[in-house]
Motif scaffolding. Sequence first.
Motif: not given
Length: 219
Positions: A40-47
């Motif tokens: 996951l990238d940062l945005i996906s990992a945040h979610g």
Amino acid sequence: MAERSDTPDTNTPPQPLLDDEQLDRLDDFLDSDQVDEDALDLISAHGFLVALAVAPSEVPPTQWLAELFQGEPRYVDDAERDEIITLLTRLRDNAVAVLEQGGLPELPFELTLGGEPAEDTPIGDWCAGFMEGVFSDESAWFQDDEEAAATLLLPFMLLSGLFDDEPDMAELAKDQARQESLVVQLPELVLDLYLHYRVPSETPKPKPRKKTPSKGKQR
């Protein structure tokens, strides 16, 4: 503990879950060759981590780290491993702390689609990451009240673009105005989910017993 309420407290601005420097550090690491290309990238990992904060069940760190990274990253040393895992865990724990106080989490993007399809924006990526968090223990999310869970999760499912093959979802995806409305509400929708899963409903007050008329007054 946060009190269940039908209307979240929106007077307080959304709370950042990590500061900019910490987010940049995670962004650099997740975008590097040290992690699998399917991680996951940062945005996906945040979610993903916000979903874990809301989740009705506790997902073990070994499980969610493996799902987030799609394997073991190539850390430079143990210190870097501890640093990255600490930041990821802190993001999740900070989300719990904000939601527990009835606050709203700050999301790492502008709350507008700008006329773009949701799946082509960071919003779609974030919601897809959130749904990955749901999939980590899907049965726990739906076991108690499947209908309520489906209703509460519908905005995240719709904006993620993961379910566009389903006719009903594809039809909803055509309504750009509806999607824009849901995007603006995302922080409140996260709190709604937290209240649903983590905060028990208020115990109804006992109803007063009806007084029985004395025999002398009966007609």
